[in-house]
Design an enzyme around this catalytic site. Structure first.
Site, PDB file in Angstrom:
ATOM      1  N   HIS A   1      39.028  45.628  39.626  1.00 15.92           N
ATOM      2  CA  HIS A   1      40.124  45.656  38.659  1.00 15.92           C
ATOM      3  C   HIS A   1      41.369  46.177  39.370  1.00 15.92           C
ATOM      4  CE1 HIS A   1      38.476  49.744  38.668  1.00 15.92           C
ATOM      5  NE2 HIS A   1      39.743  50.102  38.534  1.00 15.92           N
TER       6      HIS A   1
ATOM      7  N   HIS B   1      47.306  46.930  43.408  1.00 13.32           N
ATOM      8  CA  HIS B   1      46.338  46.482  44.414  1.00 13.32           C
ATOM      9  C   HIS B   1      44.940  46.442  43.806  1.00 13.32           C
ATOM     10  CE1 HIS B   1      46.062  50.845  44.524  1.00 13.32           C
ATOM     11  NE2 HIS B   1      44.817  50.682  44.941  1.00 13.32           N
TER      12      HIS B   1
END
Length: 189
Positions: free
Chosen positions: A43, A130
């Site tokens: 995620h 990220h």
């Protein structure tokens, strides 16, 4: 007091997870001592909340919903590989964002502003969207080979994901690693 460790994150598609796992398989050939992220746990974190009570979960969900609805849905592309603090001294290995970066940062900021109104102050660090794929457990001579592999795959592309909702997850640490449970959703406008 009953508390749960929680965070807000954006999910990625199964295709992105599959491609990220393919890259992990290549990077693992370095034999560096890395705890690789399981595809089901991949995620992009928007906000780490820490331990919160069930009552606070309601307020967090409402704040996330207000922040998310102020941003239109968009697509983002996961690509490029790097490390924190940097590629020569990797501690956390990540995939970056090559498309949708500004919209993602706008969404994160909108949610963070709403969370601040209920007592969750924004972090002083600049937000860097990220997808974490691994954490170095112990520095060893194999890290040099890992750095070489990171450089070889610097232009890696994992694919596109839609940003349609931010998810609120509870995190429970188990023997095999963390287990994330979806406890709320905040749809983008």
């Amino acid at each position: 007091m009953n508390v749960t460790r929680c965070f807000i994150a954006m999910a990625v598609t199964d295709e992105v997870k599959r491609r990220a796992q393919n890259l992990i398989d290549k990077l693992a050939a370095s034999n560096a001592d890395v705890k690789w992220v399981e595809p089901d746990n991949m995620h992009i974190t928007l906000s780490f909340l820490g331990d919160i009570t069930p009552e606070e979960t309601i307020d967090v969900s409402r704040a996330a919903m207000r922040g998310a609805e102020s941003v239109s849905s968009f697509d983002f592309m996961i690509g490029g590989v790097g490390a924190f603090p940097d590629i020569t001294r990797p501690r956390t290995i990540w995939l970056g964002m090559t498309q949708g970066h500004d919209a993602f940062c706008q969404m994160q900021h909108a949610i963070a502003e709403e969370l601040a109104t209920i007592g969750y102050p924004e972090t002083a660090r600049k937000y860097h969207p990220h997808l974490s794929i691994g954490r170095i457990k112990r520095l060893s001579s194999q890290v040099e080979r890992l750095t070489e592999l990171l450089e070889e795959h610097a232009e890696f592309e994992a694919g596109v994901s839609p940003a349609m909702e931010a998810n609120i997850y509870a995190s429970q640490l188990e023997r095999r690693g963390p287990k994330y449970t979806l406890i709320g959703r905040a749809e983008l406008g």
